[in-house]
Design an enzyme around this catalytic site. Structure first.
Site, PDB file in Angstrom:
ATOM      1  NE  ARG A  55       2.089  -6.530   8.757  1.00  0.00           N
ATOM      2  CZ  ARG A  55       0.763  -6.706   8.632  1.00  0.00           C
ATOM      3  NH1 ARG A  55       0.129  -6.432   7.503  1.00  0.00           N
ATOM      4  NH2 ARG A  55       0.064  -7.187   9.644  1.00  0.00           N
ATOM      5  N   GLY A  56       2.080 -10.244   7.960  1.00  0.00           N
ATOM      6  CA  GLY A  56       0.799 -10.822   8.376  1.00  0.00           C
ATOM      7  C   GLY A  56       0.976 -12.332   8.336  1.00  0.00           C
ATOM      8  CB  ALA A  57       0.330 -14.927  10.887  1.00  0.00           C
ATOM      9  NE  ARG A  92       8.527 -10.977  10.689  1.00  0.00           N
ATOM     10  CZ  ARG A  92       7.449 -10.242  10.972  1.00  0.00           C
ATOM     11  NH1 ARG A  92       6.457 -10.163  10.097  1.00  0.00           N
ATOM     12  NH2 ARG A  92       7.351  -9.587  12.114  1.00  0.00           N
ATOM     13  CD  GLN A 186       3.050  -3.461  11.685  1.00  0.00           C
ATOM     14  OE1 GLN A 186       3.092  -2.543  12.508  1.00  0.00           O
ATOM     15  NE2 GLN A 186       3.924  -4.449  11.717  1.00  0.00           N
ATOM     16  CG  ASP A 227       1.681 -13.115  14.407  1.00  0.00           C
ATOM     17  OD1 ASP A 227       0.990 -12.195  14.867  1.00  0.00           O
ATOM     18  OD2 ASP A 227       2.213 -13.069  13.279  1.00  0.00           O
ATOM     19  CG  ASN A 237      -1.702 -10.129  17.319  1.00  0.00           C
ATOM     20  OD1 ASN A 237      -1.517 -10.601  16.198  1.00  0.00           O
ATOM     21  ND2 ASN A 237      -2.338  -8.992  17.501  1.00  0.00           N
ATOM     22  CE  LYS A 238       3.613  -6.525  14.811  1.00  0.00           C
ATOM     23  NZ  LYS A 238       5.056  -6.865  14.639  1.00  0.00           N
TER      24      LYS A 238
END
Ligand code: MRU
Length: 318
Positions: A55-57, A92, A186, A227, A237-238
């Site tokens: 995970r993480g862009a 995703r 996270q 992202d 973003n998140k």
């Protein structure tokens, strides 16, 4: 592979020559276990990306590029290769990096060489972001961050967290406040772990406590990742980033975003056009509660440009 990509970076995603396989650190198990896994086919890689093992862009972009190399190495039928690449590209939707990197690798003559180039470039981009971001960190800074933007999220050295750790090495960071980042934690699992490993003084809080800490004068600035960024600087973003930015604005605190240049999506005029990933109810139910009834679980939100003081990239600020 005994080069910098394998050894120098976070080992969150890399190419396993003995495979062929895409090797990765299972981020779902952190901080309790550091388990290296291998995806030997694209179905396993897509599952790892969908379930946030990777995970993480930037990290999912790099995984996607290595995934194209894996498809090229393991599937001989060209039509089948195309089908698998299309599935991987959509694993995703919100982070621009996955589709961007899959497109680059799949149109390159040598997908593996291209994936490694993208990976090396990310490491260099992270270092440049850390240097440019330092100008926004005053002495004795008390910083709040959201989600996780460190080394394992980029397969390099991190974006916003890279800035924070670089500032800490210069002795400028008094304290970092870490949003736990519901529902998948996270912040609590990854950001706190990475800050502690680097000796950065840090305190965990529930997302809903951020405004209260700002109101008590405990925070000087916010630094987060991204992202996808629309042409007008609206930034996905998140989930929870938007409310953090609103709280920062109310308290007159600067709100900084750190992201590679590729995060800017020139095809989208504003944040309204960003596809926000909706995830399942199971993630909401990890903490006890009524399981029947309606739910919504958007994984990201969009922070309007006017709430963002500066976006730090490898080229400077926007
Ligand atoms: O759903 P996740 O954990 O992949 O979301 C990650 C984030 O929102 C990060 O802030 C973003 O990808 C930047 S990572 C350097």
């Amino acid at each position: 592979v005994s080069d910098d990509i394998h050894l120098g970076a976070s080992r969150s995603v890399y190419w396993d020559n003995d495979g062929p396989a895409v090797a990765y650190l299972d981020q779902r198990l952190l901080p309790h276990a550091e388990k290296q896994c291998r995806a030997v086919d694209v179905a396993a890689l897509i599952d790892a990306i969908r379930t946030l093992a990777i995970r993480g862009a930037p990290a999912i972009g790099i995984a996607g590029a290595y995934g194209v190399a894996l498809i090229r190495a393991t599937v001989s039928d060209i039509a089948e290769q195309k089908k698998q690449i299309a599935l991987l590209r959509q694993a995703r939707p919100t982070a621009i990096n996955l589709a961007w990197a899959v497109d680059l690798a799949s149109t390159a003559e040598d997908a593996l060489a291209e994936a490694m180039r993208i990976h090396r470039e990310q490491i260099a981009v992270d270092r440049a972001i850390a240097q440019h971001g330092l100008q926004y960190i005053p002495d004795d800074a008390r910083i709040i961050t959201h989600c996780h933007t460190g080394g394992v999220a980029t397969a390099g050295e991190g974006t916003a967290l890279g800035v924070i750790i670089a500032a800490h090495r210069l002795g400028r960071v008094k304290h970092v406040y870490v949003d736990e980042t519901r529902p998948l934690l996270q912040g609590a699992r990854l950001t706190l772990w990475e800050l502690m490993k680097n000796g950065v003084p840090a305190t965990l809080l529930i997302d809903g406590a951020a405004a209260s800490l700002m109101g008590r004068g405990l925070i000087d600035l916010a630094f987060v990742g991204a992202d996808r960024i629309a042409k007008n600087r609206d930034t996905a973003n998140k989930i929870g980033t938007y409310s953090l930015a609103v709280a920062a604005k109310y308290h007159n605190l600067p709100f900084y975003v750190a992201a590679p240049e590729v995060t800017f999506d020139p095809t989208l005029p504003s944040g309204d056009h960003i596809h926000i990933e909706e995830r399942g109810a199971d993630e909401l139910h990890t903490i006890a509660g009524q399981r029947d009834g309606n739910f919504t679980n958007p994984a990201f939100d969009v922070t309007p440009s006017e709430l963002i003081t500066a976006i730090v990239t490898e080229n400077g600020s926007r």
